[in-house]
Design an enzyme around this catalytic site. Structure first.
Site, PDB file in Angstrom:
ATOM      1  N   ALA A   1       0.840  -1.201   0.000  1.00  0.00           N
ATOM      2  CA  ALA A   1       0.000   0.000   0.000  1.00  0.00           C
ATOM      3  C   ALA A   1       0.870   1.245   0.000  1.00  0.00           C
ATOM      4  CB  ALA A   1      -0.922   0.003   1.216  1.00  0.00           C
ATOM      5  N   ASP A   2       0.290   2.336  -0.467  1.00  0.00           N
ATOM      6  CA  ASP A   2       0.935   3.638  -0.383  1.00  0.00           C
ATOM      7  C   ASP A   2      -0.151   4.686  -0.178  1.00  0.00           C
ATOM      8  OD1 ASP A   2       3.724   4.951  -0.830  1.00  0.00           O
ATOM      9  OD2 ASP A   2       2.248   6.278  -1.758  1.00  0.00           O
TER      10      ASP A   2
END
Length: 188
Positions: free
Chosen positions: A68-69
């Site tokens: 994720a970011d």
């Protein structure tokens, strides 16, 4: 049960993922987080999450990878982690007394499948005084956080309203992550 690896060193993402009842390991890949010229925030967070997943899958080819970011967007500007106190104050001045969006790109990848999604949450931030900013910076909480704040911590007192996923603002939208894991067969 599948071998699951969270491609992150974030304690917040780890805590959120534990809420799904999963057993997993963590491995944090090093990637270039530079924003491409004219890159929309949705593309940026998805691109980084896919890059992280690709790197970790190469190292652990039989695992289910979750990457994720998270970044903020206001006035077509992407706000990441503060590089300094001055940078944090610049970000807070920009979001102070206004609404902004928090975007998280999530990628779940196996040898057979690569799924990604971008989740957006609208956050209203109160008007911050210079004293508010000095106090909040002194807590140390803003360091290493997208937009220089943590909704799950002290910053909650400055946020009167959100529209959308709370866990997205923390760093991992659980509802959508669970759906992706079910699709690849890592959750029932």
């Amino acid at each position: 049960m599948a071998n699951i690896i969270l491609a992150s060193s974030s304690p917040r993402r780890r805590e959120l993922l534990l809420q799904l009842g999963l057993h997993f390991d963590t491995y944090s890949p090093k990637i270039n987080e530079a924003i491409l010229q004219h890159e929309p925030v949705e593309h940026y967070v998805e691109r980084l999450s896919v890059e992280k997943a690709n790197i970790v899958l190469e190292k652990f080819p039989d695992a289910v990878i979750i990457a994720a970011d998270t970044s903020l967007e206001i006035d077509q500007r992407i706000l990441g982690k503060p590089k300094s106190k001055q940078h944090a104050f610049e970000m807070w001045t920009l979001i102070s007394g206004r609404e902004h969006h928090v975007y998280t790109g999530v990628c779940v990848q196996t040898k057979q499948q690569k799924l990604s999604i971008v989740v957006s949450t609208k956050v209203e931030f109160q008007q911050l005084s210079q004293n508010d900013m000095e106090y909040y910076w002194a807590t140390g909480e803003p360091i290493g956080k997208a937009g220089a704040y943590a909704i799950q911590g002290i910053a909650a007192q400055y946020i009167p309203k959100i529209i959308g996923s709370y866990s997205n603002v923390v760093g991992l939208p659980l509802f959508e992550t669970r759906q992706l894991l079910q699709t690849v067969g890592a959750l029932h």
